[in-house]
Design an enzyme around this catalytic site. Sequence first.
Site, PDB file in Angstrom:
ATOM      1  N   ASN A 267      -9.932   0.085  -0.359  1.00 39.61           N
ATOM      2  CA  ASN A 267      -8.261   0.224  -0.512  1.00 39.61           C
ATOM      3  C   ASN A 267      -7.897  -0.369  -1.651  1.00 39.61           C
ATOM      4  OD1 ASN A 267      -5.771   0.003  -0.081  1.00 39.61           O
ATOM      5  ND2 ASN A 267      -5.815  -0.912   2.214  1.00 39.61           N
TER       6      ASN A 267
ATOM      7  N   CYS B 253       0.837  -0.997  -0.037  1.00 42.32           N
ATOM      8  CA  CYS B 253       0.022   0.076   0.130  1.00 42.32           C
ATOM      9  C   CYS B 253       0.715   1.376  -0.062  1.00 42.32           C
ATOM     10  CB  CYS B 253      -0.868  -0.061   1.249  1.00 42.32           C
ATOM     11  SG  CYS B 253      -2.121  -1.229   1.060  1.00 42.32           S
TER      12      CYS B 253
ATOM     13  N   HIS C  28      -3.198   7.554   2.072  1.00 41.30           N
ATOM     14  CA  HIS C  28      -3.571   6.206   1.543  1.00 41.30           C
ATOM     15  C   HIS C  28      -4.930   6.096   2.231  1.00 41.30           C
ATOM     16  CE1 HIS C  28      -3.767   1.918   0.435  1.00 41.30           C
ATOM     17  NE2 HIS C  28      -3.663   1.783   1.947  1.00 41.30           N
TER      18      HIS C  28
HETATM   19  O1  UT7 Z   1      -3.600  -0.759   3.537  1.00 41.24           O
HETATM   20  C1  UT7 Z   1      -2.956  -1.496   4.204  1.00 41.24           C
HETATM   21  C2  UT7 Z   1      -3.264  -1.288   5.717  1.00 41.24           C
HETATM   22  N1  UT7 Z   1      -4.357  -1.984   6.043  1.00 41.24           N
HETATM   23  C3  UT7 Z   1      -5.127  -1.282   7.006  1.00 41.24           C
HETATM   24  O2  UT7 Z   1      -4.818  -0.253   7.315  1.00 41.24           O
HETATM   25  C4  UT7 Z   1      -6.301  -2.328   7.620  1.00 41.24           C
HETATM   26  C5  UT7 Z   1      -6.167  -1.974   9.131  1.00 41.24           C
HETATM   27  N2  UT7 Z   1      -7.228  -2.341   9.852  1.00 41.24           N
HETATM   28  C6  UT7 Z   1      -8.528  -2.243   9.856  1.00 41.24           C
HETATM   29  O3  UT7 Z   1      -8.849  -1.209   8.934  1.00 41.24           O
HETATM   30  C7  UT7 Z   1      -9.328  -2.623  10.659  1.00 41.24           C
HETATM   31  O4  UT7 Z   1      -8.706  -3.445  11.702  1.00 41.24           O
HETATM   32  C8  UT7 Z   1     -10.619  -3.609   9.969  1.00 41.24           C
HETATM   33  C9  UT7 Z   1     -11.510  -2.874   9.246  1.00 41.24           C
HETATM   34  C10 UT7 Z   1      -9.761  -4.697   8.995  1.00 41.24           C
HETATM   35  C11 UT7 Z   1     -11.554  -4.214  11.140  1.00 41.24           C
HETATM   36  O5  UT7 Z   1     -12.122  -3.344  11.894  1.00 41.24           O
HETATM   37  P1  UT7 Z   1     -11.852  -3.802  13.639  1.00 41.24           P
HETATM   38  O6  UT7 Z   1     -12.741  -2.610  14.099  1.00 41.24           O
HETATM   39  O7  UT7 Z   1     -10.452  -3.836  13.907  1.00 41.24           O
HETATM   40  O8  UT7 Z   1     -12.694  -5.072  13.505  1.00 41.24           O
HETATM   41  P2  UT7 Z   1     -12.168  -6.450  14.039  1.00 41.24           P
HETATM   42  O9  UT7 Z   1     -11.115  -7.115  13.250  1.00 41.24           O
HETATM   43  O10 UT7 Z   1     -11.780  -6.329  15.790  1.00 41.24           O
HETATM   44  O11 UT7 Z   1     -13.339  -7.454  14.378  1.00 41.24           O
HETATM   45  C12 UT7 Z   1     -14.575  -7.024  15.239  1.00 41.24           C
HETATM   46  C13 UT7 Z   1     -15.671  -8.050  14.773  1.00 41.24           C
HETATM   47  C14 UT7 Z   1     -15.159  -9.640  15.108  1.00 41.24           C
HETATM   48  O12 UT7 Z   1     -16.270 -10.357  15.594  1.00 41.24           O
HETATM   49  P3  UT7 Z   1     -16.029 -10.595  17.125  1.00 41.24           P
HETATM   50  O13 UT7 Z   1     -14.692 -11.442  17.169  1.00 41.24           O
HETATM   51  O14 UT7 Z   1     -15.924  -9.521  17.952  1.00 41.24           O
HETATM   52  O15 UT7 Z   1     -17.335 -11.503  17.472  1.00 41.24           O
HETATM   53  C15 UT7 Z   1     -15.072  -9.919  13.436  1.00 41.24           C
HETATM   54  O16 UT7 Z   1     -15.233 -11.266  13.208  1.00 41.24           O
HETATM   55  O17 UT7 Z   1     -16.294  -7.723  13.563  1.00 41.24           O
HETATM   56  C16 UT7 Z   1     -16.305  -9.036  12.748  1.00 41.24           C
HETATM   57  N3  UT7 Z   1     -16.105  -8.961  11.526  1.00 41.24           N
HETATM   58  C17 UT7 Z   1     -16.884  -8.619  10.567  1.00 41.24           C
HETATM   59  N4  UT7 Z   1     -18.345  -8.640  10.966  1.00 41.24           N
HETATM   60  C18 UT7 Z   1     -19.137  -8.251   9.736  1.00 41.24           C
HETATM   61  C19 UT7 Z   1     -15.001  -8.898  10.809  1.00 41.24           C
HETATM   62  N5  UT7 Z   1     -15.025  -8.656   9.483  1.00 41.24           N
HETATM   63  C20 UT7 Z   1     -16.406  -8.515   9.477  1.00 41.24           C
HETATM   64  C21 UT7 Z   1     -17.168  -8.020   8.140  1.00 41.24           C
HETATM   65  N6  UT7 Z   1     -18.657  -8.091   8.586  1.00 41.24           N
HETATM   66  N7  UT7 Z   1     -16.859  -7.783   6.895  1.00 41.24           N
END
Ligand code: UT7
Length: 323
Positions: A280, A113, A250
């Site tokens: 992204n 990225c 980004h």
């Molecule tokens: O460009 C390169 C750099 N990449 C990035 O900058 C990405 C950085 N990370 C992020 O943007 C975020 O961490 C994400 C958007 C990927 C995830 O957001 P988050 O607030 O960190 O969520 P999480 O991974 O902590 O997941 C929270 C909950 C989980 O469920 P439980 O374990 O709390 O029951 C996930 O299983 O959300 C669930 N979850 C979803 N639910 C519905 C994860 N993906 C999804 C989804 N739809 N697509």
Amino acid sequence: MIRSVVLGCGSYLPARALSNADLAKTVDTSDEWIVQRTGIRQRHVAAQGEFTSDLAIRAAQATLGHAGVDAQSIDLIVLGTSTPDNTFPAAAVTVQAGLGIHHGAAFDLQAVCSGFVFALATADGLLKSGSYKRALVIGSETFSRLLDWTDRTTCVLFGDGAGAVVLEAQQQAGTREDRGILTAHLRSDGRYRNKLYVDGGPSRTGTVGHLRMEGREVFKHAVANITDVIEDAFRATGFTAADIDWFVPHQANKRIIDGSAQKLGIDPSKVVSTVERHGNTSAASIPLALDVAVVDGRIKQGDLVLLEAMGGGFTWGSVLLRW
Ligand code: UT7
């Protein structure tokens, strides 16, 4: 001194837009979750038979048109991508041939990225060395080909697209009032290489593989790394957040963009955000956002523009330039 001055920019998005509602039909997700956690509402997906080099050529043609320069005047092509058409040759040589250019140099640069920021800094160094005069710097990606479309934690985040700028080596006074790239800062730390990676490759598996990410871990490092490398840019030039006309980060996640701007004290009205419409697009996200803000009249000649990116590796970097 020689400065690398932006002569124009352009971009290309594949025709097909995939909404959050479309994705919710195939994986257990919802528009509400995606918008709340990322700010993304839709992303574009390349058609079958449409490759990274095709997107890049379309973006390059638009860029040459906007800059008003002939393809034959380009003697350097640096293409930031992690999704080349083939393992080799570089997609950049396909772009070079597609533009009818048979001189100079063309190569791909892989910093995930951060690819566009790394490509800009690399082209800037080569222009400043006096070896090249006009560079096409492109970010082009087809991340849709790397996604595990059954994994809701990654497949909702990424999209395809391409963007580019033309840089020209110009003699300038050597002050911070010059047009062009004023400072660039690149960083990487391979200890974090397993936080965001693709689980295949030519040497390891002989396959392309799928993108894997510990999202929360990447998120945790993102704002700190981004603000560090922007503070490097401020230290190098003496500019402060108040001097910035446009912040073009980004586009990974609206929460990361807003959090970085807030930590740095950059006014929200100066932040260019396209993550809602593009998702992204990795190395393509910054030039796509630049083009949106140039076309709609926000970024104008003489404006101070701050770019930053962070991605797999980890890699991260900033570029401060006067448009
Ligand atoms: O460009 C390169 C750099 N990449 C990035 O900058 C990405 C950085 N990370 C992020 O943007 C975020 O961490 C994400 C958007 C990927 C995830 O957001 P988050 O607030 O960190 O969520 P999480 O991974 O902590 O997941 C929270 C909950 C989980 O469920 P439980 O374990 O709390 O029951 C996930 O299983 O959300 C669930 N979850 C979803 N639910 C519905 C994860 N993906 C999804 C989804 N739809 N697509």
